[in-house]
Design a protein around this motif. Structure first.
Motif, PDB file in Angstrom:
ATOM      1  N   ARG A  58       0.854  -1.172   0.000  1.00  0.00           N
ATOM      2  CA  ARG A  58       0.000   0.000   0.000  1.00  0.00           C
ATOM      3  C   ARG A  58       0.897   1.231   0.000  1.00  0.00           C
ATOM      4  O   ARG A  58       1.982   1.210   0.559  1.00  0.00           O
ATOM      5  N   ASP A  59       0.413   2.298  -0.614  1.00  0.00           N
ATOM      6  CA  ASP A  59       1.181   3.542  -0.595  1.00  0.00           C
ATOM      7  C   ASP A  59       1.353   3.997   0.848  1.00  0.00           C
ATOM      8  O   ASP A  59       0.456   3.868   1.669  1.00  0.00           O
ATOM      9  N   SER A  62      -1.315   6.771   2.101  1.00  0.00           N
ATOM     10  CA  SER A  62      -2.756   6.631   1.912  1.00  0.00           C
ATOM     11  C   SER A  62      -3.390   5.879   3.070  1.00  0.00           C
ATOM     12  O   SER A  62      -2.767   5.023   3.690  1.00  0.00           O
TER      13      SER A  62
END
Length: 99
Positions: A58-59, A62
C-alpha cells in the motif's frame, strides 16, 4: 432573518455535530480477563510445509476508505446538491405578467 437561513444553519450545525457521534459510539471492551477458548490440539506431520502467499503493498501516504467515510461523502454531496439547488432557484428572477 429568513426562515430558510435559520433552517440551513440549523441543518449545518446538526450535521457537523452529528457526524462524529458514530465514531464515539463504538463499543470498546476493556477487560483484564482474556477470553478462554477450548480448542483442539493438532500435531504437525512434517517440517517441510511451505506457504505460497501473495504480497500486497500500500502507498505509505494513503489511508483505507471505510463505510463511514463513504456515508459522510454521500451526505456532503447531497447537502451540496441541495444547497446549490436552493441558491440557483433564489438567484433566478421571476417574471411577472403585465395586465
Amino acid at each position: 432573518m429568513r426562515r430558510s437561513t435559520i433552517v440551513a444553519g440549523a441543518l449545518a450545525v446538526g450535521f457537523s455535530l452529528g457526524m462524529p457521534v458514530a465514531a464515539v459510539a463504538q463499543d470498546y471492551v476493556n477487560t483484564t480477563d482474556p477470553p478462554r477458548v477450548r480448542g483442539t490440539t493438532e500435531t504437525r506431520t512434517g517440517s517441510d510445509t511451505k506457504v505460497a502467499g501473495v504480497t500486497t503493498s500500500r502507498d505509505a501516504g494513503s489511508l483505507a476508505v471505510t463505510g463511514g467515510d463513504i456515508v459522510g461523502m454521500v451526505a456532503i454531496g447531497a447537502g451540496a446538491i441541495g444547497l446549490g439547488t436552493v441558491l440557483v432557484r433564489r438567484g433566478r428572477t421571476r417574471s411577472t405578467a403585465s395586465a
